[in-house]
Design an enzyme around this catalytic site. Sequence first.
Site, PDB file in Angstrom:
ATOM      1  N   ASP A  46       0.682   5.312   1.812  1.00 53.47           N
ATOM      2  CA  ASP A  46       0.006   5.966   2.934  1.00 53.47           C
ATOM      3  C   ASP A  46      -0.830   7.146   2.452  1.00 53.47           C
ATOM      4  O   ASP A  46      -0.367   7.956   1.643  1.00 53.47           O
ATOM      5  CB  ASP A  46       1.020   6.449   3.968  1.00 53.47           C
ATOM      6  CG  ASP A  46       1.661   5.305   4.736  1.00 53.47           C
ATOM      7  OD1 ASP A  46       1.230   4.145   4.542  1.00 53.47           O
ATOM      8  OD2 ASP A  46       2.589   5.570   5.525  1.00 53.47           O
ATOM      9  N   HIS A  68       0.842  -1.193   0.000  1.00 53.95           N
ATOM     10  CA  HIS A  68       0.000   0.000   0.000  1.00 53.95           C
ATOM     11  C   HIS A  68       0.878   1.245   0.000  1.00 53.95           C
ATOM     12  O   HIS A  68       2.091   1.164   0.194  1.00 53.95           O
ATOM     13  CB  HIS A  68      -0.902   0.023   1.245  1.00 53.95           C
ATOM     14  CG  HIS A  68      -0.130   0.183   2.520  1.00 53.95           C
ATOM     15  ND1 HIS A  68       0.611  -0.842   3.076  1.00 53.95           N
ATOM     16  CD2 HIS A  68       0.057   1.259   3.346  1.00 53.95           C
ATOM     17  CE1 HIS A  68       1.200  -0.423   4.175  1.00 53.95           C
ATOM     18  NE2 HIS A  68       0.894   0.855   4.359  1.00 53.95           N
ATOM     19  N   ARG A  97       6.255  -8.893  15.752  1.00 51.12           N
ATOM     20  CA  ARG A  97       6.867  -7.599  15.451  1.00 51.12           C
ATOM     21  C   ARG A  97       5.948  -6.489  15.938  1.00 51.12           C
ATOM     22  O   ARG A  97       4.722  -6.590  15.806  1.00 51.12           O
ATOM     23  CB  ARG A  97       7.093  -7.464  13.943  1.00 51.12           C
ATOM     24  CG  ARG A  97       7.632  -6.103  13.480  1.00 51.12           C
ATOM     25  CD  ARG A  97       7.801  -6.082  11.963  1.00 51.12           C
ATOM     26  NE  ARG A  97       8.380  -4.842  11.486  1.00 51.12           N
ATOM     27  CZ  ARG A  97       7.678  -3.779  11.099  1.00 51.12           C
ATOM     28  NH1 ARG A  97       6.356  -3.808  11.133  1.00 51.12           N
ATOM     29  NH2 ARG A  97       8.290  -2.692  10.665  1.00 51.12           N
ATOM     30  N   HIS A 124       4.755   0.087  -0.082  1.00 57.10           N
ATOM     31  CA  HIS A 124       5.504  -0.691   0.900  1.00 57.10           C
ATOM     32  C   HIS A 124       4.597  -1.753   1.506  1.00 57.10           C
ATOM     33  O   HIS A 124       3.371  -1.709   1.353  1.00 57.10           O
ATOM     34  CB  HIS A 124       6.104   0.218   1.982  1.00 57.10           C
ATOM     35  CG  HIS A 124       5.132   1.158   2.628  1.00 57.10           C
ATOM     36  ND1 HIS A 124       4.640   2.275   1.984  1.00 57.10           N
ATOM     37  CD2 HIS A 124       4.557   1.160   3.860  1.00 57.10           C
ATOM     38  CE1 HIS A 124       3.809   2.924   2.781  1.00 57.10           C
ATOM     39  NE2 HIS A 124       3.731   2.255   3.933  1.00 57.10           N
TER      40      HIS A 124
END
EC number: 1.14.11.13
Length: 338
Positions: A217, A215, A281, A271
């Site tokens: 941002d 996607h 994570r 990204h």
Amino acid sequence: MDPPFNEIYNNLLYNQITKKDNDVSEIPFSFSVTAVVEEVELPVIDVSRLIDGAEEEREKCKEAIARASREWGFFQVINHGISMDVLEKMRQEQIRVFREPFDKKSKSEKFSAGSYRWGTPSATSIRQLSWSEAFHVPMTDISDNKDFTTLSSTMEKFASESEALAYMLAEVLAEKSGQNSSFFKENCVRNTCYLRMNRYPPCPKPSEVYGLMPHTDSDFLTILYQDQVGGLQLIKDNRWIAVKPNPKALIINIGDLFQAWSNGMYKSVEHRVMTNPKVERFSTAYFMCPSYDAVIECSSDRPAYRNFSFREFRQQVQEDVKKFGFKVGLPRFLNHVY
């Protein structure tokens, strides 16, 4: 503790196997889980030079920020003004919140209704599923919170310092693109900016599922604090590369609005986050957004994108995600006059 990812995965798998007509929208070519990618270190910029440096050093720093935003769309900053103590407290508080049972998280009263999110509600296939959970917290939720817990005070500290850093970087980028640097103080308000606390649980099917789908941002810029597990990847020179974690740095990335506002000078880069079969994570991100009625308009006499409000952009993104299962983004707003 974890959301029912396996249940959703199995349902999507069953639907794909039994579906007779192939009416699942095709996802762009970059939406594929690839094998090994090269790990690289993003450009590292010491932003203390913007405050403490001589004029020549400040100009070099500004140019480095602009160059990284043009060539990478991503960069790292060190000596950024947010102490390691605040960052570590943010991480510890985040871990504590995500350790709560799923039912408690989904009904959490710590934040406004709908703040807790997991998976991909719009997913119609496995490749659209994100194996992650998050708390999406508007800045006003943080500043208006009268419950002075360790979590709220830590979030307020992280948010306010991220906000100051975002304004400083945005004003540099505006100056270097010939735009009005006062735009951000006038238009980027707390009721639209937000924090997002992310957790990526271990995934038993790392070759099939993303931690977060590819996607871009939908903001001006994002400030990311991540742990040292790794998993963030981005597109550079038409290929995916893995970002090497840097414990001393924050990651900055350009959003769609800055790309349009700068007439394509700065790049909003696709990204994604990969899953890990064994290790969870954590990351926390600050998103710098304008008011819903703010108009994204570049000063060029040949604008690549038509003028649009942040409200219109958000609505278009939501419509596309609902219809296709993924975001189309800026191509919807290209200026076809030229």
